[in-house]
Write a protein that holds these residues in place. Structure first.
Motif, PDB file in Angstrom:
ATOM      1  N   HIS A  79       0.858  -1.187   0.000  1.00 55.05           N
ATOM      2  CA  HIS A  79       0.000   0.000   0.000  1.00 55.05           C
ATOM      3  C   HIS A  79       0.894   1.235   0.000  1.00 55.05           C
ATOM      4  CE1 HIS A  79      -3.493  -2.503   0.930  1.00 55.05           C
ATOM      5  NE2 HIS A  79      -2.766  -3.072   1.881  1.00 55.05           N
ATOM      6  N   GLN A  80       0.813   2.043  -1.048  1.00 51.29           N
ATOM      7  CA  GLN A  80       1.605   3.263  -1.127  1.00 51.29           C
ATOM      8  C   GLN A  80       0.891   4.391  -0.392  1.00 51.29           C
ATOM      9  OE1 GLN A  80       0.910   6.164  -3.508  1.00 51.29           O
ATOM     10  NE2 GLN A  80       2.556   7.253  -2.440  1.00 51.29           N
ATOM     11  N   VAL A  81       1.640   5.117   0.450  1.00 54.25           N
ATOM     12  CA  VAL A  81       1.089   6.206   1.247  1.00 54.25           C
ATOM     13  C   VAL A  81       1.959   7.443   1.076  1.00 54.25           C
ATOM     14  CG1 VAL A  81       0.489   7.000   3.577  1.00 54.25           C
ATOM     15  CG2 VAL A  81       0.130   4.601   2.942  1.00 54.25           C
ATOM     16  N   ASP A  82       1.341   8.596   0.879  1.00 51.88           N
ATOM     17  CA  ASP A  82       2.063   9.862   0.813  1.00 51.88           C
ATOM     18  C   ASP A  82       2.601  10.188   2.202  1.00 51.88           C
ATOM     19  OD1 ASP A  82       2.284  12.912   1.070  1.00 51.88           O
ATOM     20  OD2 ASP A  82       1.913  12.681  -1.092  1.00 51.88           O
ATOM     21  N   PRO A  83       3.874  10.597   2.321  1.00 45.13           N
ATOM     22  CA  PRO A  83       4.445  10.897   3.642  1.00 45.13           C
ATOM     23  C   PRO A  83       3.633  11.911   4.433  1.00 45.13           C
ATOM     24  CG  PRO A  83       6.166  10.859   1.973  1.00 45.13           C
ATOM     25  CD  PRO A  83       4.856  10.758   1.239  1.00 45.13           C
ATOM     26  N   ARG A  84       2.968  12.834   3.750  1.00 45.43           N
ATOM     27  CA  ARG A  84       2.175  13.858   4.440  1.00 45.43           C
ATOM     28  C   ARG A  84       0.879  13.288   4.999  1.00 45.43           C
ATOM     29  NH1 ARG A  84       2.404  17.575  -0.822  1.00 45.43           N
ATOM     30  NH2 ARG A  84       1.862  15.480  -1.558  1.00 45.43           N
ATOM     31  N   ALA A  85       0.516  12.086   4.564  1.00 45.65           N
ATOM     32  CA  ALA A  85      -0.746  11.480   4.997  1.00 45.65           C
ATOM     33  C   ALA A  85      -0.549  10.426   6.077  1.00 45.65           C
ATOM     34  CB  ALA A  85      -1.458  10.843   3.793  1.00 45.65           C
ATOM     35  N   MET A  86       0.671  10.306   6.593  1.00 47.62           N
ATOM     36  CA  MET A  86       0.914   9.312   7.632  1.00 47.62           C
ATOM     37  C   MET A  86       0.189   9.687   8.912  1.00 47.62           C
ATOM     38  SD  MET A  86       2.650   6.732   6.641  1.00 47.62           S
ATOM     39  CE  MET A  86       3.337   6.019   8.128  1.00 47.62           C
ATOM     40  N   THR A  87      -0.539   8.715   9.438  1.00 45.70           N
ATOM     41  CA  THR A  87      -1.279   8.904  10.684  1.00 45.70           C
ATOM     42  C   THR A  87      -0.656   8.037  11.772  1.00 45.70           C
ATOM     43  OG1 THR A  87      -2.798   7.085  10.201  1.00 45.70           O
ATOM     44  CG2 THR A  87      -3.398   9.282   9.367  1.00 45.70           C
ATOM     45  N   ARG A  88      -1.115   8.236  12.991  1.00 49.15           N
ATOM     46  CA  ARG A  88      -0.623   7.417  14.098  1.00 49.15           C
ATOM     47  C   ARG A  88      -0.904   5.943  13.845  1.00 49.15           C
ATOM     48  NH1 ARG A  88      -2.662   5.246  18.800  1.00 49.15           N
ATOM     49  NH2 ARG A  88      -1.155   5.074  20.526  1.00 49.15           N
ATOM     50  N   MET A  89      -2.063   5.623  13.303  1.00 49.48           N
ATOM     51  CA  MET A  89      -2.417   4.237  13.029  1.00 49.48           C
ATOM     52  C   MET A  89      -1.486   3.624  11.989  1.00 49.48           C
ATOM     53  SD  MET A  89      -4.873   3.327  15.012  1.00 49.48           S
ATOM     54  CE  MET A  89      -5.528   1.876  14.189  1.00 49.48           C
ATOM     55  N   LEU A  90      -1.185   4.382  10.933  1.00 48.37           N
ATOM     56  CA  LEU A  90      -0.299   3.857   9.889  1.00 48.37           C
ATOM     57  C   LEU A  90       1.112   3.651  10.433  1.00 48.37           C
ATOM     58  CD1 LEU A  90      -1.471   5.939   6.790  1.00 48.37           C
ATOM     59  CD2 LEU A  90      -1.699   3.462   7.103  1.00 48.37           C
ATOM     60  N   ARG A  91       1.555   4.528  11.327  1.00 47.14           N
ATOM     61  CA  ARG A  91       2.897   4.377  11.891  1.00 47.14           C
ATOM     62  C   ARG A  91       3.008   3.133  12.773  1.00 47.14           C
ATOM     63  NH1 ARG A  91       2.508  10.112  12.188  1.00 47.14           N
ATOM     64  NH2 ARG A  91       4.059  11.102  10.806  1.00 47.14           N
ATOM     65  N   MET A  92       1.896   2.572  13.156  1.00 51.26           N
ATOM     66  CA  MET A  92       1.911   1.354  13.964  1.00 51.26           C
ATOM     67  C   MET A  92       1.929   0.093  13.095  1.00 51.26           C
ATOM     68  SD  MET A  92      -0.833   2.577  16.845  1.00 51.26           S
ATOM     69  CE  MET A  92      -1.182   0.897  17.341  1.00 51.26           C
ATOM     70  N   SER A  93       1.999   0.250  11.785  1.00 48.11           N
ATOM     71  CA  SER A  93       1.981  -0.901  10.876  1.00 48.11           C
ATOM     72  C   SER A  93       3.187  -1.802  11.108  1.00 48.11           C
ATOM     73  CB  SER A  93       1.951  -0.426   9.425  1.00 48.11           C
ATOM     74  OG  SER A  93       0.801   0.347   9.172  1.00 48.11           O
ATOM     75  N   THR A  94       2.989  -3.084  10.863  1.00 46.59           N
ATOM     76  CA  THR A  94       4.056  -4.058  11.114  1.00 46.59           C
ATOM     77  C   THR A  94       5.256  -3.846  10.207  1.00 46.59           C
ATOM     78  OG1 THR A  94       2.414  -5.682  11.814  1.00 46.59           O
ATOM     79  CG2 THR A  94       4.579  -6.515  11.209  1.00 46.59           C
ATOM     80  N   ASN A  95       5.016  -3.583   8.931  1.00 45.11           N
ATOM     81  CA  ASN A  95       6.101  -3.398   7.966  1.00 45.11           C
ATOM     82  C   ASN A  95       5.985  -2.023   7.316  1.00 45.11           C
ATOM     83  OD1 ASN A  95       7.159  -6.106   8.235  1.00 45.11           O
ATOM     84  ND2 ASN A  95       5.403  -6.813   7.047  1.00 45.11           N
ATOM     85  N   LEU A  96       6.960  -1.161   7.586  1.00 37.59           N
ATOM     86  CA  LEU A  96       6.978   0.190   7.031  1.00 37.59           C
ATOM     87  C   LEU A  96       8.253   0.389   6.214  1.00 37.59           C
ATOM     88  CD1 LEU A  96       5.916   2.604   9.939  1.00 37.59           C
ATOM     89  CD2 LEU A  96       4.775   2.358   7.743  1.00 37.59           C
ATOM     90  N   ILE A  97       8.118   0.918   5.008  1.00 35.22           N
ATOM     91  CA  ILE A  97       9.277   1.266   4.199  1.00 35.22           C
ATOM     92  C   ILE A  97       9.157   2.734   3.800  1.00 35.22           C
ATOM     93  CG2 ILE A  97      10.613   0.798   2.110  1.00 35.22           C
ATOM     94  CD1 ILE A  97       9.504  -2.009   2.073  1.00 35.22           C
ATOM     95  N   TYR A  98      10.154   3.540   4.182  1.00 32.39           N
ATOM     96  CA  TYR A  98      10.228   4.944   3.790  1.00 32.39           C
ATOM     97  C   TYR A  98      11.243   5.065   2.653  1.00 32.39           C
ATOM     98  CZ  TYR A  98       7.740   6.402   8.047  1.00 32.39           C
ATOM     99  OH  TYR A  98       6.800   6.592   9.028  1.00 32.39           O
ATOM    100  N   VAL A  99      10.888   5.800   1.594  1.00 33.20           N
ATOM    101  CA  VAL A  99      11.767   5.935   0.433  1.00 33.20           C
ATOM    102  C   VAL A  99      11.895   7.410   0.067  1.00 33.20           C
ATOM    103  CG1 VAL A  99      12.217   5.236  -1.940  1.00 33.20           C
ATOM    104  CG2 VAL A  99      10.967   3.691  -0.409  1.00 33.20           C
ATOM    105  N   THR A 100      13.136   7.860  -0.140  1.00 32.33           N
ATOM    106  CA  THR A 100      13.363   9.249  -0.533  1.00 32.33           C
ATOM    107  C   THR A 100      14.726   9.388  -1.198  1.00 32.33           C
ATOM    108  OG1 THR A 100      13.282  11.543   0.242  1.00 32.33           O
ATOM    109  CG2 THR A 100      14.480   9.972   1.620  1.00 32.33           C
ATOM    110  N   THR A 101      14.944  10.538  -1.843  1.00 32.55           N
ATOM    111  CA  THR A 101      16.267  10.947  -2.299  1.00 32.55           C
ATOM    112  C   THR A 101      16.493  12.364  -1.803  1.00 32.55           C
ATOM    113  OG1 THR A 101      15.381  11.670  -4.451  1.00 32.55           O
ATOM    114  CG2 THR A 101      16.319   9.449  -4.326  1.00 32.55           C
TER     115      THR A 101
END
Length: 365
Positions: A79-101
């Protein structure tokens, strides 16, 4: 809780994924438990970057099609999520991958970039091989957080291509471990006793599976209560003498597999002319590996009954134990019409990889 900028200052030189994981020490017990389905990944990335070359490479890794399937099914549920749309619930997800340059000036990427210190960015600039950071339990207990970064898109893509197998394997192994705790909390000791007696191996199958057929050299166990939310899964185990390396050739593995199912696995128990065969229209996929010191070939393919009344996917392992002079074929096959088979195949893989073909009676049970 430590901020990412402090952590990355300590660990940014870790470009190899497997050396960064924590050992569970110092876990903050006040954190919530991570939540998420088996095989689910939350990918936090700017939408424009996800739609471009970086996103394509990420899809090649985490959304690659499983080989040998009836239809297209990705290895993970991403599930792709915009960094600005991260909520407390999403931050509790089991597997999180952050990608940037770090050259990306978009507001979405800047949300991630601001978590990196100036010193950290300078280290990455001076060493283009640095591309990843793995942090366990950052926002929740039982969580895997992976940061993938680069100075430019081209640099990040290069590192993603070079480390694709490691990235994929990191989450494959993790998700099997999570599933194993659920599936094998209660085991079928009777099935294991049959495997020890008839095949000289130890198996670990959930208590919900039942023995369908057992005889010297062969065992078939089955999940007996499939329904609309549960696939029909069968597992079988075969043993024979290992006499030649030719037994491990792909064409001979398929011949062995079809000879076993022809003799033992009937599409309709009342019709002995209805048996299971490999579907040749979809090319089977083979992968060699070593498991517990034994040469092993993994097979992913599809099956059908010879009268084409039923069909599905299967995952098999041919294992050679040269010390015992034995060859073992282990397989799980799925019947789940018009539904996704990925989760059932992950269950099969988790169970089969818990088989000990090197067990001998003098080891005890």
């Amino acid at each position: 809780m430590k901020t990412l900028s402090k952590i990355i200052g300590l660990f940014i030189l870790c470009a190899a994924l497997y050396s960064c994981g924590g050992d569970g020490a110092g876990i903050d017990s006040t954190k919530p438990r991570a939540r998420g389905s088996i095989g689910e990944i939350i990918l936090v990335i700017d939408s424009a970057k996800y739609a471009g070359p970086v996103g394509e490479e990420l899809k090649n890794i985490f959304e690659a099609d499983l080989p040998g399937m009836l239809r297209s099914e990705s290895i993970f549920n991403v599930h792709q999520v915009d960094p600005r749309a991260m909520t407390r619930m999403l931050r509790m997800s089991t597997n999180l991958i952050y990608v940037t340059t770090f050259d990306d000036r978009s507001s979405a990427s800047q949300v991630i970039n601001q978590q990196f210190s100036k010193e950290s960015k300078e280290k990455a600039l001076n060493d283009p091989s640095i591309y990843s950071l793995r942090v366990e339990d950052e926002y929740a207990i039982g969580q895997e957080v992976l940061y993938l970064f680069g100075n430019t898109d081209d640099q990040l893509i290069k590192n993603l291509k070079a480390n694709a197998d490691k990235l994929q394997n990191l989450f494959e192994v993790r998700e099997r471990g999570r599933l194993e705790k659920i599936l094998l909390a209660r085991k079928n000791s009777a099935a294991n006793a049959e495997a020890e007696k008839d095949l000289g191996i130890q198996i670990n199958v959930p208590a919900s599976y039942q023995v369908a057929k057992s005889e010297p050299g062969f065992l078939w166990v089955r999940q007996p209560t499939p329904n609309g939310n549960r696939a029909d899964i069968s597992l079988f185990f075969h043993e024979e003498d290992y006499t030649s390396e030719e037994q491990t050739f792909p064409e001979n593995i398929l011949k062995l597999r079809d000879s076993i199912t022809h003799e033992h696995i009937f599409g309709d128990p009342e019709d002995l002319n209805s048996f299971v065969v490999t579907e040749k229209q979809i090319v089977p996929s083979f992968r060699n590996m070593v498991i517990n010191g034994n040469f092993t070939t993994e097979i992913r393919a599809t099956w059908k009954t010879n009268n084409i009344s039923m069909g599905g996917s299967y995952l098999g392992y041919l294992m050679v134990d040269e010390k015992k002079g034995k060859l073992y074929y282990l397989e799980g096959f799925v019947y789940y019409p018009n539904e996704i088979h990925r989760d059932a195949l992950r269950e099969i893989q988790t169970i089969l990889l818990n088989t000990d073909v090197s067990w001998t009676p003098d080891q005890g049970s």
